[in-house]
Design a protein around this motif. Structure first.
Motif, short mmCIF file in Angstrom:
data_model
loop_
_atom_site.label_atom_id
_atom_site.label_comp_id
_atom_site.label_asym_id
_atom_site.label_seq_id
_atom_site.Cartn_x
_atom_site.Cartn_y
_atom_site.Cartn_z
N SER A 146 -9.09 -7.15 4.81
CA SER A 146 -8.12 -7.57 5.81
C SER A 146 -6.73 -7.20 5.34
O SER A 146 -6.45 -7.12 4.14
N SER A 147 -5.82 -6.99 6.29
CA SER A 147 -4.43 -6.75 5.91
C SER A 147 -3.76 -8.04 5.44
O SER A 147 -2.70 -8.01 4.82
N TYR A 148 -4.40 -9.18 5.70
CA TYR A 148 -3.91 -10.47 5.21
C TYR A 148 -4.55 -10.71 3.85
O TYR A 148 -5.76 -10.88 3.73
N ASP A 149 -3.77 -10.70 2.79
CA ASP A 149 -4.26 -10.71 1.41
C ASP A 149 -5.23 -11.84 1.09
O ASP A 149 -6.17 -11.65 0.31
N ASN A 150 -5.00 -13.01 1.66
CA ASN A 150 -5.86 -14.15 1.32
C ASN A 150 -7.26 -14.03 1.92
O ASN A 150 -8.13 -14.81 1.58
N TYR A 151 -7.47 -13.08 2.82
CA TYR A 151 -8.78 -12.91 3.43
C TYR A 151 -9.46 -11.62 2.98
O TYR A 151 -10.14 -10.96 3.75
N ASN A 152 -9.31 -11.27 1.72
CA ASN A 152 -10.00 -10.14 1.12
C ASN A 152 -10.90 -10.65 0.02
O ASN A 152 -10.47 -11.43 -0.84
N THR B 241 -12.69 -19.30 2.12
CA THR B 241 -13.33 -18.24 1.35
C THR B 241 -14.79 -18.61 1.14
O THR B 241 -15.15 -19.79 1.14
N GLN C 258 -2.41 -25.26 7.10
CA GLN C 258 -3.06 -23.95 7.03
C GLN C 258 -4.47 -24.13 6.51
O GLN C 258 -4.72 -24.94 5.63
N GLN D 288 -7.57 -23.67 -0.72
CA GLN D 288 -6.15 -23.42 -0.97
C GLN D 288 -5.32 -24.71 -0.95
O GLN D 288 -4.28 -24.77 -1.58
N LEU E 167 -7.28 -21.79 4.83
CA LEU E 167 -7.61 -20.50 4.24
C LEU E 167 -9.00 -20.61 3.62
O LEU E 167 -9.16 -21.13 2.53
#
Length: 194
Positions: A66-72, A122, A118, A113, A120
């Motif tokens: 993903s371009s959103y770092d926390n979702y890689n 994983t 929010q 997180q 987040l």
């Protein structure tokens, strides 16, 4: 390489099938299932089932870009393992089922997180086993073109941490109309579920 077999049994009111498949790879896959039907008459029958399964993790748990770092993430999880016993009664009065499962190496998503406002999530793997029980009863009533379907589901989970979250008691009720229209050219079914 995959090896497997199937055995079918029929005698009197009993009808059963046993299936085994085993794949030999770096993460071996296994599925062993035994299913037996007992038919009392046209309106009453019983189904008994046992399944032992080891399956690969879903791709959503393994890799996400993903371009959103926390979702890689890129993970290497163990196979999920399931041992399940099921019994089902299909009678002229109601339909009832009982399921007892033991799950090992369960995969789930968790918010680790702890960021206010929010979420987040994983993927994680639960190293301990989970015991799951489900009892379901449903009945359908029909009067001409009207139908009413009622379902009650009780679920209980025994686990050391809350990773498999299911409601303990669930009710569902559907009121519907079903009929053939236009000289039986179209079947219509519409209604509402609560």
């Amino acid at each position: 390489a995959t090896i497997g077999g199937e055995y079918e049994y029929r005698k009197g009111a009993w009808n059963g099938i046993a299936t085994l498949s085993n794949s030999f790879t770096s993460q071996s896959l296994r599925n062993f299932e035994v299913k037996a039907h007992y038919t009392v008459n046209d309106k009453n029958n019983f189904v008994f089932q046992y399944q032992n399964q080891s399956k690969l993790p879903n791709n959503n748990y393994i890799l996400n870009q993903s371009s959103y770092d926390n979702y890689n993430w890129f993970n290497s999880f163990k196979n999920e393992k399931f041992n399940t016993l099921k019994a089902e009664a299909n009678t002229q009065w109601l339909h009832a089922s009982l399921q007892v499962s033991n799950i090992s190496d369960f995969l789930y998503f968790q918010d680790t997180q702890n960021v206010p406002n929010q979420q987040l999530v994983t993927p994680h793997q639960f190293a301990e086993s989970i015991n799951y029980l489900a009892v379901k009863v449903d009945r359908e009533f029909k009067f001409r073109s009207l139908g009413w379907d009622i379902t009650a589901l009780y679920q209980k989970v025994d686990q050391s941490q809350p990773v498999l979250n299911v409601p303990e008691l669930t009710f569902r009720s559907s009121l519907f109309y079903s009929n053939h229209w236009f000289k039986r050219a179209m079947f219509v079914q519409t209604g509402a579920t609560v």
